[in-house]
Design an enzyme around this catalytic site. Structure first.
Site, mmCIF file in Angstrom:
data_model
loop_
_atom_site.group_PDB
_atom_site.id
_atom_site.type_symbol
_atom_site.label_atom_id
_atom_site.label_comp_id
_atom_site.label_asym_id
_atom_site.label_seq_id
_atom_site.Cartn_x
_atom_site.Cartn_y
_atom_site.Cartn_z
ATOM 1 N N LYS A 196 0.880 -1.183 0.000
ATOM 2 C CA LYS A 196 0.000 0.000 0.000
ATOM 3 C C LYS A 196 0.911 1.223 0.000
ATOM 4 O O LYS A 196 1.452 1.625 1.028
ATOM 5 C CB LYS A 196 -0.879 -0.027 1.266
ATOM 6 C CG LYS A 196 -2.192 0.744 1.194
ATOM 7 C CD LYS A 196 -2.090 2.218 0.866
ATOM 8 C CE LYS A 196 -1.769 3.094 2.057
ATOM 9 N NZ LYS A 196 -1.632 4.523 1.693
ATOM 10 N N GLY A 249 7.169 5.324 8.001
ATOM 11 C CA GLY A 249 6.343 6.532 8.042
ATOM 12 C C GLY A 249 6.443 7.189 9.406
ATOM 13 O O GLY A 249 7.467 7.070 10.097
ATOM 14 N N GLY A 254 2.833 4.677 13.169
ATOM 15 C CA GLY A 254 3.543 3.472 13.643
ATOM 16 C C GLY A 254 2.923 2.937 14.921
ATOM 17 O O GLY A 254 2.735 1.723 15.086
ATOM 18 N N GLU A 271 9.911 1.500 10.622
ATOM 19 C CA GLU A 271 10.955 2.515 10.396
ATOM 20 C C GLU A 271 10.271 3.864 10.529
ATOM 21 O O GLU A 271 9.539 4.267 9.621
ATOM 22 C CB GLU A 271 11.524 2.381 8.983
ATOM 23 C CG GLU A 271 12.349 1.159 8.745
ATOM 24 C CD GLU A 271 13.615 1.170 9.556
ATOM 25 O OE1 GLU A 271 14.175 2.258 9.780
ATOM 26 O OE2 GLU A 271 14.020 0.085 10.001
ATOM 27 N N CYS A 305 14.013 10.864 6.857
ATOM 28 C CA CYS A 305 13.975 10.496 8.276
ATOM 29 C C CYS A 305 15.339 10.575 8.962
ATOM 30 O O CYS A 305 15.418 10.827 10.148
ATOM 31 C CB CYS A 305 13.368 9.113 8.444
ATOM 32 S SG CYS A 305 14.178 7.853 7.464
ATOM 33 N N GLU A 402 9.760 16.043 14.685
ATOM 34 C CA GLU A 402 10.269 15.881 13.316
ATOM 35 C C GLU A 402 9.508 16.872 12.423
ATOM 36 O O GLU A 402 8.300 16.723 12.215
ATOM 37 C CB GLU A 402 10.009 14.442 12.860
ATOM 38 C CG GLU A 402 10.588 14.151 11.503
ATOM 39 C CD GLU A 402 10.393 12.703 11.067
ATOM 40 O OE1 GLU A 402 9.275 12.186 11.217
ATOM 41 O OE2 GLU A 402 11.358 12.107 10.569
HETATM 42 P P1 NDP Z 1 2.117 8.720 7.568
HETATM 43 O O1 NDP Z 1 2.840 7.998 8.614
HETATM 44 O O2 NDP Z 1 0.714 9.092 7.802
HETATM 45 O O3 NDP Z 1 2.117 7.860 6.201
HETATM 46 C C1 NDP Z 1 2.920 6.749 5.923
HETATM 47 C C2 NDP Z 1 2.088 5.638 5.287
HETATM 48 O O4 NDP Z 1 1.143 5.126 6.236
HETATM 49 C C3 NDP Z 1 1.257 6.081 4.100
HETATM 50 O O5 NDP Z 1 1.187 5.040 3.133
HETATM 51 C C4 NDP Z 1 -0.089 6.317 4.744
HETATM 52 O O6 NDP Z 1 -1.150 6.311 3.826
HETATM 53 C C5 NDP Z 1 -0.163 5.149 5.682
HETATM 54 N N1 NDP Z 1 -1.152 5.282 6.751
HETATM 55 C C6 NDP Z 1 -1.693 6.416 7.275
HETATM 56 N N2 NDP Z 1 -2.574 6.107 8.238
HETATM 57 C C7 NDP Z 1 -2.603 4.757 8.336
HETATM 58 C C8 NDP Z 1 -3.307 3.835 9.156
HETATM 59 N N3 NDP Z 1 -4.166 4.236 10.085
HETATM 60 N N4 NDP Z 1 -3.080 2.523 8.987
HETATM 61 C C9 NDP Z 1 -2.200 2.084 8.067
HETATM 62 N N5 NDP Z 1 -1.513 2.901 7.257
HETATM 63 C C10 NDP Z 1 -1.688 4.230 7.395
HETATM 64 O O7 NDP Z 1 2.946 9.985 7.170
HETATM 65 P P2 NDP Z 1 2.347 11.383 6.677
HETATM 66 O O8 NDP Z 1 2.240 11.298 5.220
HETATM 67 O O9 NDP Z 1 1.130 11.788 7.407
HETATM 68 O O10 NDP Z 1 3.498 12.362 7.123
HETATM 69 C C11 NDP Z 1 3.413 13.009 8.385
HETATM 70 C C12 NDP Z 1 4.740 13.050 9.061
HETATM 71 O O11 NDP Z 1 5.236 11.735 9.213
HETATM 72 C C13 NDP Z 1 5.854 13.761 8.331
HETATM 73 O O12 NDP Z 1 5.786 15.110 8.486
HETATM 74 C C14 NDP Z 1 7.057 13.151 8.952
HETATM 75 O O13 NDP Z 1 7.299 13.774 10.171
HETATM 76 C C15 NDP Z 1 6.642 11.735 9.169
HETATM 77 N N6 NDP Z 1 7.084 10.838 8.107
HETATM 78 C C16 NDP Z 1 8.210 10.129 8.321
HETATM 79 C C17 NDP Z 1 8.695 9.315 7.334
HETATM 80 C C18 NDP Z 1 9.940 8.538 7.535
HETATM 81 O O14 NDP Z 1 10.565 8.107 6.570
HETATM 82 N N7 NDP Z 1 10.356 8.317 8.757
HETATM 83 C C19 NDP Z 1 8.062 9.195 6.040
HETATM 84 C C20 NDP Z 1 6.823 9.937 5.912
HETATM 85 C C21 NDP Z 1 6.397 10.733 6.938
HETATM 86 P P3 NDP Z 1 -1.628 7.735 3.215
HETATM 87 O O15 NDP Z 1 -0.476 8.273 2.490
HETATM 88 O O16 NDP Z 1 -2.710 7.364 2.317
HETATM 89 O O17 NDP Z 1 -2.059 8.554 4.380
#
Ligand code: NDP
Length: 500
Positions: A196, A249, A254, A271, A305, A402
């Site tokens: 996904k 994410g 997480g 991660e 990250c 972050e």
């Molecule tokens: P998210 O953690 O929301 O998104 C990461 C993934 O998780 C996406 O595919 C998202 O789908 C999915 N997701 C969201 N909600 C759920 C859920 N309830 N159950 C399962 N999967 C889910 O990151 P954001 O895009 O909201 O970014 C917000 C903040 O997160 C950033 O500003 C940053 O601080 C951090 N981040 C950190 C990352 C890293 O590499 N460590 C990467 C991305 C974000 P969808 O996109 O459809 O919401």
């Protein structure tokens, strides 16, 4: 033909070809629309305009994908393949990615905004290397034989078996690399996958699915379901027949994955975010440190990250680093990722841009000094200036959270001998993903590396190798991705004892 099109080989063909197609879900080796018929817009962050539409998969689509992955795992041709044949297919996928790397990088750049030179030379190259590295493990994952005393009446050994159906959930900041970093080891271990991708950047995963189809990976081994996190993502986490969730994410999501996975005791690898310290001692190579600190802030526009976003520099060198950063920030070429000279692209979305600007404003309100940057760049798309905040204190949100934007938060220190105090500063957040140390004194370097609680520490700009496991301490995650540990995380260990 626009000026950028003329300068970017393949762009017009991509727009007329892949981008113009109806983007469907890839389930059981076939393309199909979401069962609800719904789609969502995919936006180009450098213009704020729609790039494509993707299918909005939901729980019913996830269920179909999980069923396909289960059938492929239990009874399809995949389950009967020799390990070497499995390796061959992963190598074949690496070759297909390599052949199409220019196009994939272009898709990644349009969708995520990052400069073409970095998506091509960093993301795509790392993805190809990662697939080849993990392909090798398909023929090397073995169990062990237990030591037994001569008197023992049993013979005991372990078997490493595929963990099962893997739900891979990826973010938007490096979507292709993150997808491959999960699919490669999962396939090497013999698992099947439902991916996904992030709704903000799902296109390169769909092009990957086309390549998976092209190399004739058996149907159902990898399925791609685009859609929203709180519907498709959540359905994957809740599905009773998924054995493991591999997630990259935010820490917030997480945590919800840990809670959701508990219902069926799914395995998880997480991660998550980071707020990594960079400690610069006065004896360091300040020129090299300044270049590296700045590059990591400009790279992916700080949406990375592992970025070193909290600078602790000794007071004797603090101003030199600050003015060095300011100079480089003034020169960095900011623009759409597809322009050939762009070094820093846009922020992924309007919402993320507001979030970054909100943090900068909060930092200023709390007493931080905006040394450079701090403002939105007024043009189409979601651009922000590279920013340096000085006088940042641990009680400020810009120190703790972050930000995921090009924002360096800086604090000077006075006593280079006080390693415990420095480590206390460095460790004073809920994160523990990475840390960077700059010094020519080996005692300080290793002394601090031992004290800092983080999964990935670099000294004087050392680079992480593909064969090393990456992951976080504290709230930066659970488990490791990469290396032997990364691939073993897609296996279950079974002990077999034979009575003699
Ligand atoms: P998210 O953690 O929301 O998104 C990461 C993934 O998780 C996406 O595919 C998202 O789908 C999915 N997701 C969201 N909600 C759920 C859920 N309830 N159950 C399962 N999967 C889910 O990151 P954001 O895009 O909201 O970014 C917000 C903040 O997160 C950033 O500003 C940053 O601080 C951090 N981040 C950190 C990352 C890293 O590499 N460590 C990467 C991305 C974000 P969808 O996109 O459809 O919401």
């Amino acid at each position: 033909m626009s000026a950028v099109s003329a300068l970017t080989p393949g762009l017009d063909a991509l727009r007329a070809g892949f981008l113009a197609r109806r983007h469907e879900l890839f389930i059981a080796g076939k393309w199909r629309p979401a069962q609800s018929g719904q789609t969502f817009e995919v936006i180009d962050p450098s213009t704020g305009t729609p790039l494509a539409h993707a299918a909005a998969g939901e729980a019913a689509d996830i269920d179909a994908a999980v069923k396909a992955a289960r059938a492929a795992l239990d009874s399809g041709p995949w389950s009967k393949l020799a390990h070497a044949e499995r390796a061959k297919l992963i190598f074949k996928l690496a070759d297909a990615v390599e052949r199409n790397a220019d196009e994939l990088a272009l898709i990644e750049t349009l969708d995520g905004g990052n400069p073409l030179r970095s998506t091509r030379n960093v993301d795509l190259q790392m993805a190809i290397d990662s697939l080849r590295y993990n392909a090798g493990w398909a023929t090397k994952l073995t169990g062990q034989t237990a030591l037994s005393s001569p008197q023992s009446r049993s013979f005991t050994f372990t078997l490493r078996e595929p963990i099962g159906v893997v739900g891979a959930i990826t973010p938007w900041n490096a979507p292709f690399l993150m997808a491959v970093n999960k699919i490669g080891p999962a396939l090497a271990a013999g698992c099947t996958v439902v991916l996904k991708p992030a709704e903000l950047a799902p296109l390169s995963a769909l092009r990957l699915a086309q390549l998976i189809e092209e190399i004739e990976l058996p149907p159902g081994v990898v399925n791609v379901v685009t859609g929203y996190g709180n519907t498709a993502g959540q359905a994957l986490v809740d599905h009773p027949d998924v054995n493991k969730i591999s997630f990259t994410g935010s820490t917030r999501v997480g945590k919800s994955i840990v809670t959701g996975s508990a219902a069926h005791m799914k395995r998880v690898t997480l991660e998550l975010g980071g707020k990594s310290p960079v400690v610069v001692f006065p004896d360091a190579d300040i020129e090299a440190a300044t270049q590296a600190i700045s590059r990591t802030i400009f790279f992916k526009t700080g949406q990375f990250c592992m970025a070193g976003t909290r600078l602790f520099a000794h007071e004797k060198v603090f101003d030199r680093i600050a003015s060095g950063f300011e100079g480089l920030a003034a020169k960095v070429k900011i623009g759409p990722g597809i322009a050939p000279d762009t070094e820093m692209g846009p922020i992924i979305s309007a919402k993320q841009l507001d979030r970054v600007l909100g943090y900068i404003a909060a930092g200023a309100r709390d007493g931080a000094e905006i040394v450079t940057g701090g403002k939105r760049i007024e043009r189409d798309g979601y651009f922000v200036q590279p920013t340096l905040l000085a006088n940042v204190r641990p009680d400020m949100s810009v120190f703790q959270d972050e930000i995921f934007g090009p924002v360096l938060c800086a604090t000077p220190f006075t006593d280079a001998k006080e390693l415990d105090r420095l480590a206390q500063y460095a460790n004073d957040t809920s994160y523990g993903l990475a840390a960077n140390i700059w010094t020519r004194d080996v005692g300080n370097a290793i002394g601090l590396a031992r004290r800092i609680k983080a999964g990935n520490i670099t000294i004087n700009g050392g680079a992480r190798e593909q064969s090393m496991p990456l992951g976080g301490f504290k709230q930066s995650g659970i488990g490791r991705e990469g290396g032997r540990e990364g691939v073993e995380a897609y296996t279950e260990l079974k002990i077999v004892s034979v009575g003699l």
